[in-house]
Structure formats: C-alpha cells, structure tokens
Motif scaffolding. Structure first.
Motif, PDB file in Angstrom:
ATOM      1  N   ARG A   1      15.392   1.703  49.049  1.00  0.00           N
ATOM      2  CA  ARG A   1      15.659   2.132  47.676  1.00  0.00           C
ATOM      3  C   ARG A   1      15.999   0.930  46.790  1.00  0.00           C
TER       4      ARG A   1
ATOM      5  N   LYS B   1      11.792  -4.269  42.568  1.00  0.00           N
ATOM      6  CA  LYS B   1      10.394  -4.466  42.199  1.00  0.00           C
ATOM      7  C   LYS B   1      10.114  -3.906  40.814  1.00  0.00           C
ATOM      8  N   LYS B   2      10.756  -2.795  40.467  1.00  0.00           N
ATOM      9  CA  LYS B   2      10.564  -2.182  39.152  1.00  0.00           C
ATOM     10  C   LYS B   2      11.102  -3.087  38.048  1.00  0.00           C
TER      11      LYS B   2
ATOM     12  N   LYS C   1      12.831  -1.147  46.118  1.00  0.00           N
ATOM     13  CA  LYS C   1      11.962  -0.503  45.132  1.00  0.00           C
ATOM     14  C   LYS C   1      12.522  -0.714  43.717  1.00  0.00           C
TER      15      LYS C   1
END
Length: 63
Positions: free
Chosen positions: A54, A60-61, A57
C-alpha cells in the motif's frame, strides 16, 4: 515382599514405556504450540506485506 528378577525387569520395562509415552505427549503439545506461534507470525508478516504494498503504491502515485 521380595520381587523376583522377572518382576523387576517387567517394572523397568513398563516404567520406560510410560516415560516414552509421556515424552511423546509433551512433544506433540509443544509441536501444536509452535504451529500456533508460526500461524501468528505468518499473519503478522502478511499484514506488514500488505502495508508495504500500500505504501509503495501511494509513493508511485506521488511521483
């Protein structure tokens, strides 16, 4: 009361067998306890891995 050699031998054999059975019982109980501990560790590792995924991710966003 005087015991014969056969009776003494039989008592020793029975005592040894009882000790073996008791030891096996203790080993089985310890194995169950260790298996339970391993299950708890696996669940904790799964939670940490999900949290890491989590976080990765979300990192990366942001990029």
């Amino acid at each position: 009361m005087v015991l014969s050699v056969q009776e003494i031998t039989l008592a020793i054999i029975i005592g040894t067998l009882a000790a073996i059975v008791y030891s096996l019982r203790v080993l089985v109980l310890m194995e169950r306890r260790i298996a339970r501990i391993e299950g708890h560790i696996e669940r904790a590792v799964d939670r940490v891995m999900r949290e890491e995924v989590r976080i990765e991710k979300s990192m990366k966003k942001k990029r």
